[in-house]
Design a protein around this motif. Structure first.
Motif: not given
Length: 114
Positions: A89-114
């Protein structure tokens, strides 16, 4: 530059989810693409990443359950998550590394219940 994530949600332990991240507006060569997550009260941590030649590495906690892949033609990265556990469980973020900069997504929530 825009990173659009999708695929998060609420599932029960043992179920699966597939996260997607599509990058647009990037003018430089994309090198590594990855997924990170942040649980409440914890630091953001690497889940998985993949290089532009397909080399991958995973956090020990997800090895054998998660699979990262990418589509270079679409500037997209995916995370197939199987056998999900409550501790995933948590917020999952995408990250992209380019030859010049790094970028992050806004996040998507993943919740796993028992």
């Amino acid at each position: 530059v825009q990173l659009v994530e999708s695929g998060g949600g609420l599932v029960q332990a043992g179920e699966s989810l597939r996260l997607s991240c599509a990058a647009s507006g990037i003018m430089y060569r994309i090198n590594t693409m990855g997924w990170y997550r942040q649980a409440p009260g914890k630091q953001r941590e690497l889940v998985a990443r993949i290089t532009n030649i397909g080399s991958t590495n995973y956090a020990d906690s997800v090895k054998g359950r998660f699979t990262i892949s990418r589509d270079n033609a679409k500037n997209a990265v995916y995370l197939q998550m199987n056998s999900l556990k409550v501790e995933d469980t948590g917020v999952y973020y995408c990250k992209v590394d380019t030859s010049r900069d790094n970028y992050w997504g806004q996040g998507t929530q993943v919740t796993v219940s028992s």
